[in-house]
Design a protein around this motif. Sequence first.
Motif, PDB file in Angstrom:
ATOM      1  N   TYR A  27      51.718 -12.684 -51.084  1.00 12.24           N
ATOM      2  CA  TYR A  27      51.185 -11.520 -51.045  1.00 12.24           C
ATOM      3  C   TYR A  27      49.824 -11.283 -51.206  1.00 12.24           C
ATOM      4  O   TYR A  27      48.966 -12.364 -51.082  1.00 12.24           O
ATOM      5  CB  TYR A  27      51.487 -10.783 -52.531  1.00 12.24           C
ATOM      6  CG  TYR A  27      51.165 -11.595 -53.687  1.00 12.24           C
ATOM      7  CD1 TYR A  27      49.794 -11.354 -54.348  1.00 12.24           C
ATOM      8  CD2 TYR A  27      51.517 -12.958 -54.295  1.00 12.24           C
ATOM      9  CE1 TYR A  27      49.153 -11.925 -55.378  1.00 12.24           C
ATOM     10  CE2 TYR A  27      50.821 -13.719 -55.248  1.00 12.24           C
ATOM     11  CZ  TYR A  27      49.866 -13.025 -55.769  1.00 12.24           C
ATOM     12  OH  TYR A  27      49.337 -13.604 -56.820  1.00 12.24           O
ATOM     13  N   GLU A  37      46.245  -9.357 -53.087  1.00 12.87           N
ATOM     14  CA  GLU A  37      45.953  -8.594 -54.179  1.00 12.87           C
ATOM     15  C   GLU A  37      44.361  -8.450 -54.335  1.00 12.87           C
ATOM     16  O   GLU A  37      43.793  -9.230 -54.341  1.00 12.87           O
ATOM     17  CB  GLU A  37      46.586  -9.037 -55.435  1.00 12.87           C
ATOM     18  CG  GLU A  37      46.233  -8.193 -56.651  1.00 12.87           C
ATOM     19  CD  GLU A  37      46.710  -8.977 -57.920  1.00 12.87           C
ATOM     20  OE1 GLU A  37      47.002  -8.089 -58.899  1.00 12.87           O
ATOM     21  OE2 GLU A  37      47.058 -10.172 -58.072  1.00 12.87           O
ATOM     22  N   CYS A  38      44.160  -7.181 -54.529  1.00 14.78           N
ATOM     23  CA  CYS A  38      42.620  -6.794 -55.150  1.00 14.78           C
ATOM     24  C   CYS A  38      42.448  -7.040 -56.700  1.00 14.78           C
ATOM     25  O   CYS A  38      43.222  -6.571 -57.345  1.00 14.78           O
ATOM     26  CB  CYS A  38      42.162  -5.487 -54.802  1.00 14.78           C
ATOM     27  SG  CYS A  38      40.630  -5.256 -55.224  1.00 14.78           S
ATOM     28  N   GLY A  42      43.564  -3.497 -58.465  1.00 13.46           N
ATOM     29  CA  GLY A  42      45.042  -3.846 -58.460  1.00 13.46           C
ATOM     30  C   GLY A  42      45.837  -3.377 -57.469  1.00 13.46           C
ATOM     31  O   GLY A  42      46.987  -3.768 -57.327  1.00 13.46           O
ATOM     32  N   GLU A  98      48.116  -4.004 -54.045  1.00 16.12           N
ATOM     33  CA  GLU A  98      48.716  -4.999 -53.417  1.00 16.12           C
ATOM     34  C   GLU A  98      49.304  -4.932 -52.105  1.00 16.12           C
ATOM     35  O   GLU A  98      49.411  -3.861 -51.933  1.00 16.12           O
ATOM     36  CB  GLU A  98      49.827  -5.552 -54.466  1.00 16.12           C
ATOM     37  CG  GLU A  98      49.456  -5.976 -55.874  1.00 16.12           C
ATOM     38  CD  GLU A  98      50.651  -6.007 -56.797  1.00 16.12           C
ATOM     39  OE1 GLU A  98      51.637  -5.130 -56.649  1.00 16.12           O
ATOM     40  OE2 GLU A  98      50.414  -6.717 -57.799  1.00 16.12           O
ATOM     41  N   TYR A 156      52.545  -6.958 -49.710  1.00 14.02           N
ATOM     42  CA  TYR A 156      53.473  -7.890 -49.521  1.00 14.02           C
ATOM     43  C   TYR A 156      54.071  -7.984 -47.901  1.00 14.02           C
ATOM     44  O   TYR A 156      55.133  -8.425 -47.653  1.00 14.02           O
ATOM     45  CB  TYR A 156      54.846  -7.574 -50.251  1.00 14.02           C
ATOM     46  CG  TYR A 156      54.146  -7.733 -51.956  1.00 14.02           C
ATOM     47  CD1 TYR A 156      54.407  -8.971 -52.421  1.00 14.02           C
ATOM     48  CD2 TYR A 156      53.850  -6.594 -52.302  1.00 14.02           C
ATOM     49  CE1 TYR A 156      53.773  -9.088 -53.740  1.00 14.02           C
ATOM     50  CE2 TYR A 156      53.377  -6.557 -53.842  1.00 14.02           C
ATOM     51  CZ  TYR A 156      53.909  -7.890 -54.383  1.00 14.02           C
ATOM     52  OH  TYR A 156      53.530  -7.935 -55.795  1.00 14.02           O
ATOM     53  N   ARG A 168      48.631  -9.186 -44.117  1.00 17.48           N
ATOM     54  CA  ARG A 168      48.173  -9.273 -45.192  1.00 17.48           C
ATOM     55  C   ARG A 168      46.473  -9.683 -45.216  1.00 17.48           C
ATOM     56  O   ARG A 168      45.641  -8.982 -45.851  1.00 17.48           O
ATOM     57  CB  ARG A 168      48.665 -10.290 -46.112  1.00 17.48           C
ATOM     58  CG  ARG A 168      49.887  -9.889 -46.824  1.00 17.48           C
ATOM     59  CD  ARG A 168      50.473 -10.703 -47.763  1.00 17.48           C
ATOM     60  NE  ARG A 168      50.499 -12.338 -47.613  1.00 17.48           N
ATOM     61  CZ  ARG A 168      51.567 -12.773 -46.924  1.00 17.48           C
ATOM     62  NH1 ARG A 168      52.649 -12.252 -46.908  1.00 17.48           N
ATOM     63  NH2 ARG A 168      51.602 -14.051 -46.686  1.00 17.48           N
TER      64      ARG A 168
END
Length: 59
Positions: free
Chosen positions: A25, A27-28, A32, A34, A36, A42
Amino acid sequence: MPSYFTGPIRYRSEGGAIVIVENLYAECAGCGAENYSDYSNRRKWAEKHAEKCRALPRR
């Protein structure tokens, strides 16, 4: 022998937060968000998100 996963990739966002691309994944750490999708998508998402995200790092 090629390595398919070399470790997390980190991008610094405009606001100073870090966007992390892991094996499964992205994520920041500021807002927050995300992602996937597959690995190449990604990485693209994380780079674009870091360019526009103004969130400050969470403590």
